[in-house]
Each structure stands twice: as C-alpha cells, then as structure tokens.
Design an enzyme around this catalytic site. Structure first.
Site, PDB file in Angstrom:
ATOM      1  N   LYS A  46      -8.398   4.624   2.372  1.00 47.65           N
ATOM      2  CA  LYS A  46      -8.643   4.732   0.927  1.00 47.65           C
ATOM      3  C   LYS A  46      -8.370   6.180   0.529  1.00 47.65           C
ATOM      4  O   LYS A  46      -8.523   7.095   1.352  1.00 47.65           O
ATOM      5  CB  LYS A  46     -10.118   4.352   0.676  1.00 47.65           C
ATOM      6  N   ASN A  70      -6.744  -3.970 -11.054  1.00 53.92           N
ATOM      7  CA  ASN A  70      -7.970  -3.284 -10.648  1.00 53.92           C
ATOM      8  C   ASN A  70      -8.048  -1.889 -11.238  1.00 53.92           C
ATOM      9  O   ASN A  70      -7.040  -1.216 -11.426  1.00 53.92           O
ATOM     10  CB  ASN A  70      -8.071  -3.222  -9.107  1.00 53.92           C
ATOM     11  N   CYS A 129      -1.933   7.235  -8.761  1.00 58.38           N
ATOM     12  CA  CYS A 129      -3.011   6.356  -9.215  1.00 58.38           C
ATOM     13  C   CYS A 129      -2.825   6.079 -10.708  1.00 58.38           C
ATOM     14  O   CYS A 129      -2.755   7.008 -11.513  1.00 58.38           O
ATOM     15  CB  CYS A 129      -4.376   6.984  -8.961  1.00 58.38           C
ATOM     16  N   LYS A 164       3.173   9.463  -1.920  1.00 58.67           N
ATOM     17  CA  LYS A 164       3.149   8.134  -2.536  1.00 58.67           C
ATOM     18  C   LYS A 164       3.408   8.246  -4.032  1.00 58.67           C
ATOM     19  O   LYS A 164       2.631   8.863  -4.764  1.00 58.67           O
ATOM     20  CB  LYS A 164       1.808   7.441  -2.280  1.00 58.67           C
ATOM     21  N   GLY A 241       4.290  -3.133  -2.388  1.00 56.64           N
ATOM     22  CA  GLY A 241       4.211  -3.842  -3.664  1.00 56.64           C
ATOM     23  C   GLY A 241       4.503  -5.322  -3.536  1.00 56.64           C
ATOM     24  O   GLY A 241       5.633  -5.724  -3.312  1.00 56.64           O
TER      25      GLY A 241
HETATM   26  C1  LIG Z   1      -8.475  -2.742  -4.916  1.00 56.72           C
HETATM   27  C2  LIG Z   1      -7.345  -1.786  -4.726  1.00 56.72           C
HETATM   28  C3  LIG Z   1      -7.623  -0.441  -4.469  1.00 56.72           C
HETATM   29  C4  LIG Z   1      -6.582   0.470  -4.276  1.00 56.72           C
HETATM   30  N1  LIG Z   1      -6.869   1.782  -3.999  1.00 56.72           N
HETATM   31  C5  LIG Z   1      -5.849   2.666  -3.754  1.00 56.72           C
HETATM   32  C6  LIG Z   1      -6.114   4.014  -3.393  1.00 56.72           C
HETATM   33  O1  LIG Z   1      -7.253   4.451  -3.247  1.00 56.72           O
HETATM   34  N2  LIG Z   1      -5.051   4.848  -3.186  1.00 56.72           N
HETATM   35  C7  LIG Z   1      -3.743   4.420  -3.295  1.00 56.72           C
HETATM   36  O2  LIG Z   1      -2.811   5.217  -3.081  1.00 56.72           O
HETATM   37  N3  LIG Z   1      -3.463   3.142  -3.620  1.00 56.72           N
HETATM   38  C8  LIG Z   1      -4.473   2.259  -3.849  1.00 56.72           C
HETATM   39  N4  LIG Z   1      -4.186   0.955  -4.162  1.00 56.72           N
HETATM   40  C9  LIG Z   1      -2.769   0.544  -4.323  1.00 56.72           C
HETATM   41  C10 LIG Z   1      -2.208  -0.105  -3.075  1.00 56.72           C
HETATM   42  O3  LIG Z   1      -2.197   0.789  -1.969  1.00 56.72           O
HETATM   43  C11 LIG Z   1      -0.767  -0.608  -3.331  1.00 56.72           C
HETATM   44  O4  LIG Z   1       0.073   0.500  -3.635  1.00 56.72           O
HETATM   45  C12 LIG Z   1      -0.683  -1.595  -4.483  1.00 56.72           C
HETATM   46  O5  LIG Z   1      -1.819  -2.444  -4.512  1.00 56.72           O
HETATM   47  C13 LIG Z   1       0.587  -2.465  -4.392  1.00 56.72           C
HETATM   48  O6  LIG Z   1       0.613  -3.193  -3.189  1.00 56.72           O
HETATM   49  P1  LIG Z   1       0.161  -4.751  -3.093  1.00 56.72           P
HETATM   50  O7  LIG Z   1       0.919  -5.485  -4.164  1.00 56.72           O
HETATM   51  O8  LIG Z   1       0.505  -5.151  -1.688  1.00 56.72           O
HETATM   52  O9  LIG Z   1      -1.316  -4.800  -3.353  1.00 56.72           O
HETATM   53  C14 LIG Z   1      -5.217   0.016  -4.361  1.00 56.72           C
HETATM   54  C15 LIG Z   1      -4.959  -1.332  -4.611  1.00 56.72           C
HETATM   55  C16 LIG Z   1      -5.992  -2.244  -4.793  1.00 56.72           C
HETATM   56  C17 LIG Z   1      -5.657  -3.688  -5.065  1.00 56.72           C
END
Ligand SMILES: Cc1cc2nc3c(=O)[nH]c(=O)nc-3n(C[C@H](O)[C@H](O)[C@H](O)COP(=O)(O)O)c2cc1C
Length: 303
Positions: A46, A70, A129, A164, A241
């Site tokens: 995280k 979220n 973010c 990132k 993604g």
């Molecule tokens: C509940 C949640 C919390 C997240 N927290 C972070 C975070 O703390 N830092 C970060 O760089 N990305 C965070 N992300 C983004 C994910 O790392 C990812 O880039 C994004 O969800 C897209 O990937 P996915 O479609 O596989 O979920 C978070 C995503 C979700 C769903």
C-alpha cells in the site's frame, strides 16, 4: 519448457505478475499470506505517506456496472511503520516494492531511504493517486516535477526506483522525464478519476465525491497507455489496469509491458486468481511456442 522469470532492472521475479499497490499490501500478515499461498512474482505495498492517514469517511467504495470506484484516501500507518512491516515479511524470493505517496521531493527521498534501510527491494513512487490532493496525479502530470522527484530519490538510493504514473495527457512526457532522471521502470496506470451519483439521494455516493475507477472498464485504456509508453521509453514497463484473466495479462505483454500488476480482481475473486492467471499465461506460451516472457514483449508493435 516455458520460463516465466522476468527481470525489472535488478529485481528478479519468478513470475511476471505483481500484486499492485492498495490490495492486501498494508500488513505483513496479508503480505506473507500472498507469498505463501500464491506464485506471485513481487509485492507492491500500500502507499505509505509521511504522517499516518486515517483516510476518508465511509462510503469509500462504490460498485458500478463499470467497476469499482474507490476513494480510500491513502489510509496507512505512516512510513515509520515500515520498519516493523518489512522486518516481519517472510520473502521467499519474492521482492518487496514499497509504494510511497508524498507531497514533496524531499519526503519522497526520505521515505525511500527509510524503506531501503529497512529491507525494501525497490520503491514505487506513486505519482498518480486520483483522489488525494497534493499526493498524486497533480505531480504526475507535471513532467518537470516528476523529473525532479525521480532525480532526488535516485541520487540517495541503491535499489531500483519505479515510477507509477496515472492517466493524463502528459503521461508519455512524464515517463520520458522519469527515465531521463534515472528511473528504472515505469508502472501504469492507476485508477481513473470518477464520480458516482446516487439517483435517490441525488448526490455523489463517495464521501470524497471523487474516486478512482478500476477493473475491466479501464483495461483497454491502460493497454493504450502501455502501447504508447513502449514506443517512447526504453526502461521496462509494468502494465496495470483491469486485468481479470490471463488474456488481459498477455495483451499487456504484447503492448510492451515486461510485467503486469493486478489489484481489483483480487478483491472480487480472491487470491486464487493470481495462480489462475499465471497458469493461463504458461499454457498460452506453451501452445503458441514461446519460451520466455521477453519474447512476447512489444510483439503487437510488429517489431
Ligand atoms: C481499494 C484500492 C486501493 C488502492 N490503493 C492504492 C495505493 O495506495 N497506491 C497506488 O499506487 N495505487 C492504489 N490503487 C490502484 C491500484 O494499484 C491499480 O493501479 C488500479 O486499481 C488499477 O488496477 P486494477 O484495475 O487491477 O484494480 C488502489 C486500488 C484500489 C482498488
């Protein structure tokens, strides 16, 4: 024989699937569970900030037809907690990447040094973010600032620096600046800034109003971003993604990603999806006659 090992700079991954930041990466017990129970290639924690953050008030998640939106608000115990967390991870050859979300280049560099001193194998600078002011996307869409942060972090660190980036019109420029400043890899993308409205309450559902959309709806957008990044940068790309199965992961490799990170699908399907995706990639490579992931990387560009 299919070989799933990949290298991202100095990091050696036994499989090309990473746990993306934000899901199961906050405590050593959940991180150890992912390492123990799956073939994950690397774990991204995280995002850690300077001060502890309690995050936003509920509701912090809205489920839509398009996917999850979220606005957790970067909830984390603050970077000093990394000492205890990193000290209790049983790595078993799985590299640990510490994600950092800060508001100045000095904070990024100090947290990164602390992470390195306490055993991190790499850092990921979260410059993307979509819902915490001053801690992400505003930074990532300013290529000069991206360059400055990467330069500062790179100059104090020995371990790899991953940057990132999120969806902005300037993502390629920011990636180029990051590369020039010494970044070892770029990961893209983060969730995409969104609003969900409750039609009966007639107001936004999330307490923060804005949240980040993740899941299948963002996958083709993320593939486009990786495709464009591959045309412009030389350092490895980690595609993130909307991956829900092995097909989505292979698509990322073909677009130019050297590895793939997953988040939301784990929240929906549980940990078992990690090995299902890895097995699917393995079978595809075996059937299609590929021996190494690197043979797939960028193939959709026709080179
Ligand atoms: C509940 C949640 C919390 C997240 N927290 C972070 C975070 O703390 N830092 C970060 O760089 N990305 C965070 N992300 C983004 C994910 O790392 C990812 O880039 C994004 O969800 C897209 O990937 P996915 O479609 O596989 O979920 C978070 C995503 C979700 C769903």
């Amino acid at each position: 024989m299919v070989n799933l090992k990949v290298s991202i700079s100095k990091l050696k991954l036994k499989t090309p699937i990473l746990l993306a930041s934000g899901v199961l990466g906050s405590s050593y017990s959940t991180i150890n569970r992912v390492i123990r129970e799956t073939r994950i290639g690397a774990i991204v924690t995280k995002s850690f900030t300077w001060e502890p953050r309690v995050g936003y008030n509920t509701p912090i998640v809205a489920y839509t037809k398009a996917g999850i939106v979220n606005a957790v608000g970067l909830t984390n115990p603050g970077y000093r907690a990394l000492k205890e967390i990193l000290g209790n991870i049983v790595k078993n050859d799985v590299p640990i990447v510490v994600s950092i979300a800060a508001s100045t280049s000095k904070e990024y560099a100090e947290i990164a040094s602390f992470a390195e001193e306490n055993g991190a194998d790499a850092v990921e600078l979260n410059l993307s973010c979509p819902h915490v002011k001053g801690h992400g996307l505003e930074i990532g869409q300013d290529p000069e600032y991206v360059g400055k942060i990467v330069h500062e972090v790179r100059s104090v660190l020995k371990i790899p620096v991953i940057v990132k980036l999120g969806l902005t019109d300037r993502i390629v420029d920011s990636a180029l600046k990051a590369e020039k400043a010494g970044a070892d890899a770029v990961s893209a993308i983060n969730s995409i800034r969104s609003v969900v409205i409750d039609v009966y309450a007639r107001k936004p559902i999330l307490s923060n109003i804005y949240g980040g959309l993740s899941g299948p709806a963002i996958h083709p957008i993320a593939v486009r971003v990786v495709f464009d990044l591959y045309k412009n940068i030389e350092i490895p790309i980690i595609g993130i993604g909307g991956v829900t199965d092995w097909v989505d992961a292979v698509e990322f490799f073909l677009a130019g990603a050297s590895a793939v990170a997953i988040a939301s699908v784990i929240a929906i399907k549980g940990l078992k999806v990690i090995d299902e995706i890895i097995k699917g990639i393995e079978e595809y490579m075996d059937k299609e006659g590929f021996q190494k992931i690197s043979e797939l990387v960028g193939l959709a560009h026709g080179n």
